[in-house]
Design an enzyme around this catalytic site. Sequence first.
Site, short mmCIF file in Angstrom:
data_model
loop_
_atom_site.label_atom_id
_atom_site.label_comp_id
_atom_site.label_asym_id
_atom_site.label_seq_id
_atom_site.Cartn_x
_atom_site.Cartn_y
_atom_site.Cartn_z
N GLU A 1 0.81 -1.23 0.00
CA GLU A 1 0.00 0.00 0.00
C GLU A 1 0.84 1.28 0.00
OE1 GLU A 1 -2.62 -0.41 3.33
OE2 GLU A 1 -3.44 -2.33 2.63
N GLU B 1 -5.81 -11.04 -1.01
CA GLU B 1 -6.62 -10.82 0.20
C GLU B 1 -8.10 -10.81 -0.13
OE1 GLU B 1 -5.25 -7.48 2.53
OE2 GLU B 1 -3.16 -7.79 1.94
#
Length: 389
Positions: free
Chosen positions: A175, A280
């Site tokens: 991220e 995920e």
Amino acid sequence: MSDDGIKRNAFAPTRRHLLKGSAAGAALGFVRTSALAQTAAASGLGAAFKGVFHIGAAVSTISLERQIERELAVLTREFTSLTPENCMKWQEIRPNNAEWRFGPADRLVELGTANGMYLVGHTLVWHSQVPRNIFMDASGAPLDRMALLERMEEHIDTLVGRYRGRLAAWDVVNEAIEERTGWRRSRWLEIIGEDFMEHAFRFAHAADPDARLLYNDYNMHDPRKRELVLAVLRDYLDRGVPIHGVGLQSHIGLDYPDMEEWEKSVAAYADLGLEVHVTELDVDVLPNPSAPTPDISVRGQYLEADDPYRDGLPEAVEEALAKRYRLVFEILLRYRPAVKRVTTWGLHDGISWKNDFPIRGRTNYPLLFDRDLRPKRAYAELLALAATL
């Protein structure tokens, strides 16, 4: 609880979360039929997709620490890949600069190795779940660029080096790019500069030259973010930075994101010659009072209207969930062999972080197994899809 604790909160589900199952699942014959149970017990979802891509699950720290036999049995039967939810993140494995806590990570690696599984390390460099003192010297003053690079290298060398040759892949950086602003404003960026990510990949490659190294992020369907990430990746590939794949987190919902845009991202990264890992995956079935995002700093206030399935999941929503999972897999099958892995973020609904994010205390149903570890209709859809390959 701080923002850094949101995903970790899923490790301690409430009794209500553990006891509530799917009302539709309980009523539907297939989740309890011996045929589906026998199919699952005989092979498992991972075996059904053998030779296509790995099917994985993220493993909670509490499952590893307590050695919960029922959960570990499902993990090793159903999946061919494992990822630690939190036990390899800096705050968990190295809560201060001197102490390493390898216990849960060691257990995960031992479990996966004993079962011949594709193991993924998560995550080496992230803006969250990092103790503040990692960015400070002994006197509490901020580290300079070189000192933080040395600390990053020492951390990566120790962690990756410990499992060298045993982990197939690492989420090296997590991220680091935002949709509108480009590089995320993090302490890594502020102290080191934009090349912090490049250094992380080079350090990881030096620690284990055979591991596949991934950049992992959310909202990869967003066209602006896709172009920002692609620009970085093209530059890395041109200059020989050791990056091998992209991790698409894929925290999605029943009606978001635009799956055509999501597919464009899969295609774009595959076209670069990179591996594509869905890292995920979960499907949120609950209403979102604000724009959906996996950014853990975003929180909402609990209202009963936003928690409509406390007593079980209606059959129509169960069906929509199954169709959503099937759509994701149908898209991914179009891009094999670039797609290497599909990992659900958690094992069963009762311990999913989505019960508490972005609103704490709700009852969600985002995974393939219900709170009693029974396979859901989505599981059956994926088995049926695999049978057509």
